[in-house]
Design a protein around this motif. Structure first.
Motif, PDB file in Angstrom:
ATOM      1  N   PHE A 177      53.920  -7.673  -5.888  1.00 34.58           N
ATOM      2  CA  PHE A 177      52.888  -8.127  -6.818  1.00 34.58           C
ATOM      3  C   PHE A 177      53.374  -8.091  -8.267  1.00 34.58           C
ATOM      4  N   ARG A 178      54.522  -7.516  -8.513  1.00 37.52           N
ATOM      5  CA  ARG A 178      55.013  -7.342  -9.869  1.00 37.52           C
ATOM      6  C   ARG A 178      55.569  -8.641 -10.431  1.00 37.52           C
ATOM      7  N   ASP A 179      55.290  -8.887 -11.699  1.00 38.39           N
ATOM      8  CA  ASP A 179      55.739 -10.081 -12.399  1.00 38.39           C
ATOM      9  C   ASP A 179      57.265 -10.156 -12.390  1.00 38.39           C
ATOM     10  N   PRO A 180      57.859 -11.184 -11.776  1.00 36.30           N
ATOM     11  CA  PRO A 180      59.324 -11.282 -11.712  1.00 36.30           C
ATOM     12  C   PRO A 180      59.958 -11.592 -13.059  1.00 36.30           C
ATOM     13  N   GLU A 181      59.157 -12.077 -14.003  1.00 37.31           N
ATOM     14  CA  GLU A 181      59.685 -12.404 -15.319  1.00 37.31           C
ATOM     15  C   GLU A 181      59.958 -11.145 -16.137  1.00 37.31           C
ATOM     16  N   VAL A 182      59.367 -10.027 -15.718  1.00 40.21           N
ATOM     17  CA  VAL A 182      59.508  -8.768 -16.427  1.00 40.21           C
ATOM     18  C   VAL A 182      60.387  -7.823 -15.613  1.00 40.21           C
ATOM     19  N   GLY A 183      61.323  -7.164 -16.279  1.00 33.62           N
ATOM     20  CA  GLY A 183      62.176  -6.194 -15.600  1.00 33.62           C
ATOM     21  C   GLY A 183      61.375  -5.009 -15.115  1.00 33.62           C
ATOM     22  N   LYS A 184      62.059  -4.127 -14.384  1.00 39.14           N
ATOM     23  CA  LYS A 184      61.383  -2.971 -13.813  1.00 39.14           C
ATOM     24  C   LYS A 184      60.743  -2.090 -14.875  1.00 39.14           C
ATOM     25  N   SER A 185      61.340  -2.048 -16.049  1.00 41.72           N
ATOM     26  CA  SER A 185      60.797  -1.209 -17.119  1.00 41.72           C
ATOM     27  C   SER A 185      60.297  -2.033 -18.302  1.00 41.72           C
ATOM     28  N   GLY A 186      60.181  -3.340 -18.122  1.00 40.00           N
ATOM     29  CA  GLY A 186      59.753  -4.210 -19.212  1.00 40.00           C
ATOM     30  C   GLY A 186      58.267  -4.134 -19.459  1.00 40.00           C
ATOM     31  N   PRO A 187      57.833  -4.633 -20.610  1.00 42.18           N
ATOM     32  CA  PRO A 187      56.402  -4.602 -20.941  1.00 42.18           C
ATOM     33  C   PRO A 187      55.614  -5.638 -20.145  1.00 42.18           C
ATOM     34  N   LEU A 188      54.598  -5.184 -19.449  1.00 45.02           N
ATOM     35  CA  LEU A 188      53.733  -6.082 -18.677  1.00 45.02           C
ATOM     36  C   LEU A 188      52.635  -6.627 -19.580  1.00 45.02           C
ATOM     37  N   SER A 189      52.196  -7.846 -19.311  1.00 44.54           N
ATOM     38  CA  SER A 189      51.208  -8.524 -20.150  1.00 44.54           C
ATOM     39  C   SER A 189      50.054  -9.030 -19.297  1.00 44.54           C
ATOM     40  N   GLU A 190      49.106  -9.704 -19.955  1.00 44.75           N
ATOM     41  CA  GLU A 190      48.002 -10.316 -19.220  1.00 44.75           C
ATOM     42  C   GLU A 190      48.519 -11.327 -18.195  1.00 44.75           C
ATOM     43  N   PHE A 191      49.606 -12.026 -18.535  1.00 43.63           N
ATOM     44  CA  PHE A 191      50.165 -13.013 -17.612  1.00 43.63           C
ATOM     45  C   PHE A 191      50.826 -12.344 -16.410  1.00 43.63           C
ATOM     46  N   SER A 192      51.208 -11.076 -16.568  1.00 48.26           N
ATOM     47  CA  SER A 192      51.721 -10.315 -15.430  1.00 48.26           C
ATOM     48  C   SER A 192      50.596 -10.064 -14.429  1.00 48.26           C
ATOM     49  N   ASP A 193      49.406  -9.760 -14.936  1.00 52.39           N
ATOM     50  CA  ASP A 193      48.234  -9.598 -14.068  1.00 52.39           C
ATOM     51  C   ASP A 193      47.921 -10.902 -13.345  1.00 52.39           C
ATOM     52  N   VAL A 194      48.123 -12.041 -14.038  1.00 52.27           N
ATOM     53  CA  VAL A 194      47.847 -13.342 -13.422  1.00 52.27           C
ATOM     54  C   VAL A 194      48.783 -13.575 -12.238  1.00 52.27           C
ATOM     55  N   TYR A 195      50.062 -13.215 -12.420  1.00 51.43           N
ATOM     56  CA  TYR A 195      51.016 -13.371 -11.311  1.00 51.43           C
ATOM     57  C   TYR A 195      50.580 -12.507 -10.121  1.00 51.43           C
ATOM     58  N   SER A 196      50.231 -11.261 -10.395  1.00 53.68           N
ATOM     59  CA  SER A 196      49.771 -10.363  -9.329  1.00 53.68           C
ATOM     60  C   SER A 196      48.544 -10.944  -8.633  1.00 53.68           C
ATOM     61  N   PHE A 197      47.672 -11.557  -9.417  1.00 53.65           N
ATOM     62  CA  PHE A 197      46.472 -12.164  -8.840  1.00 53.65           C
ATOM     63  C   PHE A 197      46.850 -13.347  -7.955  1.00 53.65           C
ATOM     64  N   GLY A 198      47.915 -14.068  -8.327  1.00 54.12           N
ATOM     65  CA  GLY A 198      48.382 -15.180  -7.502  1.00 54.12           C
ATOM     66  C   GLY A 198      48.849 -14.706  -6.136  1.00 54.12           C
ATOM     67  N   VAL A 199      49.533 -13.556  -6.090  1.00 47.70           N
ATOM     68  CA  VAL A 199      49.950 -12.987  -4.811  1.00 47.70           C
ATOM     69  C   VAL A 199      48.725 -12.611  -3.986  1.00 47.70           C
ATOM     70  N   PHE A 200      47.723 -12.070  -4.651  1.00 51.89           N
ATOM     71  CA  PHE A 200      46.454 -11.724  -3.989  1.00 51.89           C
ATOM     72  C   PHE A 200      45.801 -12.971  -3.391  1.00 51.89           C
ATOM     73  N   LEU A 201      45.784 -14.067  -4.148  1.00 52.59           N
ATOM     74  CA  LEU A 201      45.219 -15.318  -3.633  1.00 52.59           C
ATOM     75  C   LEU A 201      46.002 -15.809  -2.416  1.00 52.59           C
ATOM     76  N   LEU A 202      47.320 -15.661  -2.465  1.00 55.56           N
ATOM     77  CA  LEU A 202      48.145 -16.095  -1.338  1.00 55.56           C
ATOM     78  C   LEU A 202      47.799 -15.309  -0.078  1.00 55.56           C
ATOM     79  N   GLU A 203      47.503 -14.022  -0.239  1.00 55.92           N
ATOM     80  CA  GLU A 203      47.113 -13.221   0.920  1.00 55.92           C
ATOM     81  C   GLU A 203      45.746 -13.646   1.446  1.00 55.92           C
ATOM     82  N   LEU A 204      44.856 -14.065   0.547  1.00 54.64           N
ATOM     83  CA  LEU A 204      43.551 -14.562   0.988  1.00 54.64           C
ATOM     84  C   LEU A 204      43.700 -15.865   1.772  1.00 54.64           C
ATOM     85  N   VAL A 205      44.663 -16.690   1.375  1.00 57.95           N
ATOM     86  CA  VAL A 205      44.898 -17.962   2.064  1.00 57.95           C
ATOM     87  C   VAL A 205      45.535 -17.733   3.433  1.00 57.95           C
ATOM     88  N   THR A 206      46.547 -16.871   3.485  1.00 56.26           N
ATOM     89  CA  THR A 206      47.311 -16.686   4.718  1.00 56.26           C
ATOM     90  C   THR A 206      46.743 -15.625   5.650  1.00 56.26           C
TER      91      THR A 206
END
Length: 386
Positions: free
Chosen positions: A255-284
């Motif tokens: 669920f972690r934003d691939p654009e951000v490193g393991k110790s990089g700063p997470l942003s609102e768009f990081s939450d959006v990516y995580s939410f996209g993974v959540f949507l994919l699980e709802l679909v599949t």
């Protein structure tokens, strides 16, 4: 003589009556003054306001999405939480998370709670963060913080208890019969509620980034109303742990934003990516972590496209509970949230609007829950023109 005696009796009776009237007036004035002083403590002349205030309802929000009160987070004592959880019995252990183990408990007033407990020396920063920050995060689609405790080498957070646990137990198709059949509109409704919770966090000043959003952190109540757990916990851990939030880190989490490193700063768009993974699980209907061997977000997107081309993406349990247009729109939104570039992802307010639109159309295009009126077209044919 008779006249003189009558005059004396009459005068005495009149004097007595006057004394009674004066005493009554004095009593009335004193009572009124006392009543006024009591009401002035709440700034109201309505006695019901005093009663409501003493019940903890001195401040309410009417018609808005937030729920708040004047009392803030309550400080529990260890004895009360031990009694509620039966001395933190293993029988009451319901899971674990970024803050530690989670126990189900029953307070003396009959309230069910979820108590999160971790080892931690008493720290003022813990109390300050809980009272001044976490307690301010209140929304109908976020799990409500009730209070905290810091005793006997433990730090504890007390939350409302959600009886239906997380979405995971109702969603994943692991080859076994699911006890709950989440049809398409239910999944859309859960996604919409979770999106509203994240959108509220992002709308705060300054914005609150969840930083650990995933399907297991989306809980549902008895009516399947979703509530996002662990909002603000990541920041709390950053504040109270000297070496950073090791227990709250998402690490190599899919669920972690691939654009951000393991110790990089997470942003609102990081939450959006995580939410996209959540949507994919709802679909599949499956755990995306099961395909974590793919190794990158680009591979994940290609995996989605390959499953579409082979008509093997959508959860087979959904059967005819959705329309082709509704599923097509949801998959497009999912892929948008999974964009490798954070700037290419939609903001959460747009995600909320889109999910609301999709759900509204599905409600009008289906006759009964689970029965679609349009022909369902699986796989890549969803994206072909007609």
């Amino acid at each position: 003589m008779a006249w003189s005696f009558a005059s004396i009796v009459g005068g005495a009776a009149g004097g007595l009556l006057l004394v009674v009237i004066l005493i009554g007036l004095i009593w009335f004035c004193l009572k009124f003054k006392k009543f006024s002083n009591k009401n002035s403590e709440t700034g109201s002349s309505d006695p019901s306001a005093l009663v409501e205030w003493n019940r903890g309802g001195g401040s309410t929000s009417v018609g808005g999405p937030t729920l708040s009160g004047p009392q803030g987070a309550r400080q529990f004592i260890l004895e009360e939480l031990e009694q509620a959880t039966k001395q933190f019995s293993e029988n009451n252990l319901i899971g674990g998370g970024s803050f530690g183990l989670v126990y189900k408990g029953l307070l003396r007033d009959g309230t069910f709670v979820a108590v999160k407990r971790r080892f931690g020396v008493p720290r003022q920063e813990f109390v300050e963060e809980v009272v001044c920050y976490l307690s301010e995060i209140q929304h109908r689609n976020l799990v409500t913080l009730l209070g905290y405790c810091q005793e006997d080498g433990f730090q504890m957070l007390v939350f409302e208890y959600l009886p239906n646990d997380s979405v995971c137990g109702h969603l994943y198709d692991n080859g076994k019969d699911s006890t709950t059949q989440l049809e398409f509109k239910q999944r859309l409704s859960i996604a919409l509620g979770a999106a509203k919770g994240l959108c509220y966090l992002h709308s705060m000043t300054p914005p609150v980034v969840h930083k650990n959003f995933k399907t297991v952190n989306v809980l549902v109540d008895e009516n399947f109303i979703p509530k996002v757990a662990d909002a603000g916990i990541f920041r709390l851990l950053e504040r109270i742990e000297d070496a950073g939030p090791s227990s709250g880190s998402t690490g190599d989490n899919v669920f972690r934003d691939p654009e951000v490193g393991k110790s990089g700063p997470l942003s609102e768009f990081s939450d959006v990516y995580s939410f996209g993974v959540f949507l994919l699980e709802l679909v599949t209907g499956k755990e995306v972590s099961m395909i974590s061997f793919l190794g990158s977000a680009e591979c994940l997107t290609k995996w989605v496209e390959s499953r579409l081309s082979s008509n093997n993406l959508v959860d087979s349990r959904l059967t005819s509970s959705f329309t082709s247009e509704g599923m097509k729109d949801l998959i497009r939104l999912t892929l948008g949230c999974l964009n490798i570039s954070g700037k290419g992802r939609p903001k959460m307010d747009l995600v909320v609007s889109e999910l609301d639109r999709i759900l509204e159309k599905e409600m009008t295009r289906t006759t009964v829950m689970g029965a679609g009126t349009a022909i369902v077209t699986p796989g890549s044919e969803l994206f072909t023109s007609h």
